[in-house]
Design a protein around this motif. Structure first.
Motif, short mmCIF file in Angstrom:
data_model
loop_
_atom_site.label_atom_id
_atom_site.label_comp_id
_atom_site.label_asym_id
_atom_site.label_seq_id
_atom_site.Cartn_x
_atom_site.Cartn_y
_atom_site.Cartn_z
N THR A 167 26.75 66.94 22.79
CA THR A 167 27.02 65.99 21.70
C THR A 167 28.46 65.51 21.75
O THR A 167 28.76 64.33 21.55
CB THR A 167 26.78 66.65 20.32
OG1 THR A 167 25.83 67.69 20.42
CG2 THR A 167 26.36 65.64 19.29
N GLU A 168 29.38 66.47 22.01
CA GLU A 168 30.79 66.12 22.11
C GLU A 168 30.98 65.05 23.18
O GLU A 168 31.72 64.09 23.00
CB GLU A 168 31.62 67.35 22.49
CG GLU A 168 31.75 68.38 21.41
CD GLU A 168 32.86 68.04 20.42
OE1 GLU A 168 34.01 68.38 20.69
OE2 GLU A 168 32.56 67.42 19.39
N ASN B 217 29.56 61.76 21.95
CA ASN B 217 30.45 61.18 20.94
C ASN B 217 31.67 60.55 21.60
O ASN B 217 32.13 59.48 21.21
CB ASN B 217 30.92 62.24 19.95
CG ASN B 217 29.81 62.67 18.99
OD1 ASN B 217 28.76 62.04 18.95
ND2 ASN B 217 30.04 63.73 18.25
N SER C 87 30.64 57.35 23.18
CA SER C 87 30.43 56.24 22.25
C SER C 87 31.76 55.71 21.75
O SER C 87 31.91 54.53 21.47
CB SER C 87 29.61 56.66 21.04
OG SER C 87 28.71 57.64 21.37
N ARG D 140 39.88 64.99 14.68
CA ARG D 140 38.45 65.00 14.38
C ARG D 140 38.22 64.59 12.92
O ARG D 140 39.06 64.81 12.07
CB ARG D 140 37.87 66.40 14.66
CG ARG D 140 38.11 66.82 16.12
CD ARG D 140 37.54 68.19 16.42
NE ARG D 140 36.10 68.25 16.28
CZ ARG D 140 35.23 67.88 17.23
NH1 ARG D 140 35.67 67.42 18.38
NH2 ARG D 140 33.94 67.98 17.01
N ARG E 207 33.51 65.73 13.80
CA ARG E 207 33.15 64.91 14.96
C ARG E 207 34.41 64.36 15.59
O ARG E 207 35.39 64.12 14.90
CB ARG E 207 32.26 63.74 14.55
CG ARG E 207 30.91 64.11 14.00
CD ARG E 207 29.99 64.68 15.07
NE ARG E 207 28.69 65.06 14.53
CZ ARG E 207 28.43 66.23 13.93
NH1 ARG E 207 29.40 67.13 13.80
NH2 ARG E 207 27.24 66.50 13.46
N TYR E 208 34.34 64.14 16.89
CA TYR E 208 35.46 63.54 17.60
C TYR E 208 35.85 62.22 16.96
O TYR E 208 35.00 61.39 16.69
CB TYR E 208 35.07 63.32 19.06
CG TYR E 208 36.14 62.62 19.86
CD1 TYR E 208 37.28 63.32 20.27
CD2 TYR E 208 36.04 61.28 20.19
CE1 TYR E 208 38.28 62.69 21.00
CE2 TYR E 208 37.03 60.64 20.91
CZ TYR E 208 38.15 61.36 21.31
OH TYR E 208 39.13 60.73 22.01
#
Ligand SMILES: [Zn+2]
Length: 630
Positions: free
Chosen positions: A328-329, A332, A335, A407, A416-417
Motif C-alpha cells: 500500500t505504501e 500510495n 499515486s 504523513r 498515509r504518505y
C-alpha cells in the motif's frame, strides 16, 4: 539507562475565537454558505521564491495543478483573494497569543515579525502562509515533569479543500486567515500516553484564555516521532485528542515493522543495486483479462508495465499498521507522483479479476526467483513508468528501514504518505506587514490580568463546590460552567447532582438524539428551581428537559402540569403507603421491621419521579411503627 522506545514532540494548532481574522476585518465565526464567486489560479511561485523551494514544495509545483477558489463576501474580502495587501496583525489575536505564552512561562519576543512560509499546494491564495513567532522558551509541568515549550506562534489558517481532480484542486477561502496559535514542545515525550497527556495540558492552558474555538476542525495536532534505528516522521493533522495516543502507538509499530522488513531483506542478501529500473511491457499477457482497471487502461491505448522486486516475496503483503501494507505504501507513493489507474503487487494476487494464470505468466516473463515479488501498473506508458520509478525508490528505501516522510493522519489513527519531509529553508519576511513591538508595559498589563488556569479552576470547583476531580474536569470542559455556577448559587441543591446532570446526563441525552443544547439557559435554571422548591423530584428533570426541547416557547411549569410531574404531598402519599403495607401483611407478620425494604420498594415503584424518597421513608417508618406496636 535503556534508551526509550520512542521520542516524540508535539505541535498543536488551535483556532482563536477572535472577532476578526488575522489580517483583515472578516469574521472568524461563520456558517457555511453558498460561494458567490469562483476564480482559477495556477500555482506559480516566483523565481526568487523558487530559489528557496525545497524538494517537497517543488514536487507539489511540478504536479502543475490549477486551483479553483470559491469565495463569498460574508466570509472573505480582497485580502484573502490576494488582491489587497494584508492589514496589521490583529491586536486581539496578539493579546490571546501572548496571554497563552505567559501562562506557559514563555518569554515574549521584543518585536513580532510576520514571515512567509512557502506553501504551494494551493491552500493559500498567496502561495505562502503568514506566521509569526510570539514567544520562546516556555514550559509546562505535566505529571511532575517539565515539558519545554520551544516556541509559540501566531499563524493564519489555510483555505479548506473542497474538491480534487486530476488537474484541479478546489478550495473554499472562508477559513483562510482565521488566527491560529501554534504551540511547539521539545521532543521529550516517550510514550503514547504522555503525548496525549501533554496535548491535553496544552489544550487546557489554551482554553483558559477563553478565546479558542471548539469543535472538530478547530484543533490540528502535528507529531514528530522517531524510534531507535528509525527515522524522524512527521504526522500532520490529528484532529482529535483521543486519537493522538493511538496514532503514536500505531506509528511505533509501523516503524518497528519497517525495521524488521529491512532486516529480513538484508538476511536474504538483497543489495540496493539489485533493484531494477528496466520495466517490462506485459500488455500482451492481459489482452483477454477480466480485471476491469487493466481492461479500461488497455482499451484507452495504455500499457501494463511490470517490475521484478528481488527477494521481496511475502514482504509487500506485510501489514505495517491496520489496513496498510508495504505494498500500500508503494502504491500510495506511486499515486503521489503519477496518480495511476491500477497498481497491484504479487502478494495480493490473484485478485481484482487478475487470474492465477496471468500471475504465473507475469512471473515467467519477469523471470522471478522463488523469493521474488513483482508490481504491475496499468496506465499510459509515461504514467506507468513514473509509478514504477516511485515503487523502485520505495523498495530501495525499504533496505534502509524507515524513510523520512511527512504523513497525513487519518481519523482512525493510521497515517498515509503525504510527501517527502520538507527542508528548513522555507521562510522569508512578509514586507507588507509592519513589525508589532511588544512593550514591557504591555506585558506587565497582560501579566496582571492572567486568566484562571485550568488547574486553578479545577481546584476551585473541587473545593468550592465539593466536586470530585472527574466532575470538576468535565464541567470545565463543558459549555455549562457559568450556568452551573448560577444554578447552585442559592446553595440548596446538591452540587454534584447539578454538575452530573449538566455534563453526563446532557451527553447521554445528546447521544439519544435529544437536542438539549437548544434549551436556553434560563429555562434550564427554572427547572432546577422547581426541584429546589420541592415542587418536582430531581428524577423528573430528564422528562421535563425532553418535554422542553419540543415545547420551546412554554415554561417548565406547563411541562410539570402536562406530564403530571407535580410532587405528591404527605397527605397524598399516606394512602399509597398504607396500601403497600396492607399488601405485604403476611411478610410483615413473618419479618416484622425486616419487611421495610420490600414495602419501601413497592411504594417507590408507584410514586417514583413524583415523590421525595426521604419523605416516603419517613412515612413508611412512621406507619410501620404504628402497625407493629401492639
Ligand atoms: Zn477578509
Amino acid at each position: 539507562m535503556s534508551s526509550p522506545v520512542l521520542t516524540a514532540g508535539l505541535e498543536i494548532h488551535r483556532q482563536l475565537d477572535t472577532r476578526h481574522k488575522l489580517f483583515c476585518g472578516c469574521p472568524t465565526d461563520f456558517a457555511e454558505s453558498e460561494p458567490q464567486e469562483k476564480f482559477l489560479r495556477r500555482l506559480r511561485p516566483t523565481q526568487s521564491e523558487l530559489g528557496q523551494i525545497d524538494q517537497a514544495a517543488l514536487f507539489e509545483f511540478h504536479r502543475g495543478r490549477s486551483v479553483l477558489y470559491e469565495a463569498d463576501n460574508q466570509t472573505s474580502c480582497l485580502v484573502e483573494m490576494d488582491e489587497e495587501p494584508p492589514s496589521e496583525l490583529n491586536k486581539e489575536a496578539v493579546d490571546v497569543c501572548l496571554t497563552a505564552s505567559l501562562l506557559m512561562e514563555a518569554k515574549p519576543v521584543d518585536e513580532i515579525h510576520v514571515m512567509r512560509k512557502l506553501v504551494i499546494d494551493g491552500s493559500n491564495t498567496t502561495g505562502f502562509q503568514r506566521t509569526a513567532v510570539v514567544a520562546l522558551g516556555g514550559q509546562l509541568k505535566v505529571n511532575g515533569k517539565i515539558i519545554p515549550i520551544t516556541q509559540i506562534s501566531l499563524e493564519e489558517d489555510a483555505a479548506r479543500k473542497a474538491s480534487q481532480s486530476q488537474d484541479t484542486v478546489g478550495y473554499r477561502i472562508d477559513r483562510l486567515g482565521v488566527p491560529l496559535i501554534e504551540v511547539t514542545t521539545s521532543p521529550v515525550l516517550h510514550s503514547p500516553e504522555e503525548v496525549e497527556t501533554v496535548a491535553y495540558a496544552i489544550g487546557s492552558v489554551l482554553r483558559a484564555t477563553r478565546k479558542v474555538k471548539r469543535g472538530l476542525g478547530s484543533i490540528r495536532q502535528d507529531l514528530n516521532i522517531s524510534i531507535p534505528g528509525g527515522a524522524l516522521i512527521e504526522i500532520k493533522g490529528v484532529q482529535e485528542l483521543e486519537v493522538l495516543g493511538k496514532a503514536v502507538a500505531i506509528e511505533i509499530v509501523r516503524q518497528q515493522t519497517l525495521l524488521s522488513i529491512r532486516n529480513e531483506l538484508k538476511g536474504r542478501g538483497l543489495e540496493p543495486y539489485q533493484i531494477e529500473r528496466d520495466y517490462v511491457d506485459l500488455s500482451s499477457l492481459f489482452t483477454t483479462s477480466k480485471a476491469k482497471v487493466i481492461k479500461q487502461s488497455l482499451d484507452k491505448g495504455g500499457v501494463v508495465l511490470g517490475v521484478r522486486l528481488p527477494k521481496f516475496k511475502g514482504l509487500l503483503g506485510k501489514e505495517l499498521s491496520p489496513g496498510l501494507r508495504l505494498g500500500t505504501e508503494m502504491s500510495n507513493r506511486a499515486s503521489f507522483w503519477g496518480g495511476v489507474g491500477g497498481i497491484f503487487h504479487s502478494d495480493e494476487l490473484p485478485a481484482y479479476g487478475i487470474s492465477g494464470e496471468e500471475v504465473a505468466a507475469v512471473g515467467g516473463r519477469l523471470r522471478l526467483s522463488p523469493d521474488d515479488a513483482f508490481v504491475i501498473v496499468a496506465d499510459s506508458y509515461a504514467k506507468a513508468k513514473d509509478a514504477l520509478d516511485a515503487v523502485a525508490d520505495r523498495a530501495t528505501e525499504a533496505l534502509n528501514g524507515v524513510p523520512d516522510e511527512t504523513r497525513t493522519a487519518m481519523p482512525d489513527g493510521t497515517t498515509r504518505y503525504m510527501r517527502p519531509r520538507p527542508g528548513a529553508a522555507r521562510m522569508y519576511p512578509e514586507t507588507d506587514v509592519p513589525p508589532t513591538p511588544v512593550a514591557e508595559e504591555y506585558i506587565a498589563v497582560l501579566n496582571a490580568h492572567l486568566p484562571e488556569t485550568a488547574e486553578k479552576l479545577i481546584g476551585r470547583l473541587m473545593e468550592g463546590y465539593t466536586l470530585n476531580a472527574k466532575l470538576a474536569r468535565q464541567l470545565m470542559d463543558s459549555d455549562y460552567l457559568s450556568l452551573f455556577e448560577r444554578i447552585v448559587a442559592p446553595g440548596k441543591l446538591q452540587t454534584a447532582f447539578v454538575a452530573t446532570f449538566l455534563t453526563e446526563t446532557y451527553k447521554s441525552l445528546e447521544r439519544e438524539g435529544v437536542a438539549v443544547r437548544t434549551v436556553p439557559d434560563t429555562k434550564v435554571e427554572a427547572m432546577f428551581r422547581l426541584v429546589e422548591r420541592g415542587l418536582i423530584a430531581k428524577e423528573a428533570l430528564v422528562d421535563l428537559l425532553k418535554w422542553q426541547v419540543s415545547h420551546f416557547n412554554e415554561d417548565p411549569g406547563a411541562g410539570v402540569q402536562s406530564l403530571g410531574l407535580r410532587m405528591l404531598t404527605e397527605k397524598e402519599l399516606e394512602p399509597v403507603v398504607d396500601h403497600a403495607i396492607e399488601k405485604n401483611k403476611r411478610l410483615l407478620g413473618e419479618k416484622g421491621q425486616g419487611a421495610f425494604p420490600s414495602i419501601m420498594g413497592a411504594v417507590m415503584s408507584e410514586v417514583r419521579g413524583r415523590a421525595d424518597s426521604k419523605l416516603v421513608t419517613e412515612i413508611v417508618k412512621r406507619r410501620l411503627a404504628r402497625v407493629s406496636s401492639p
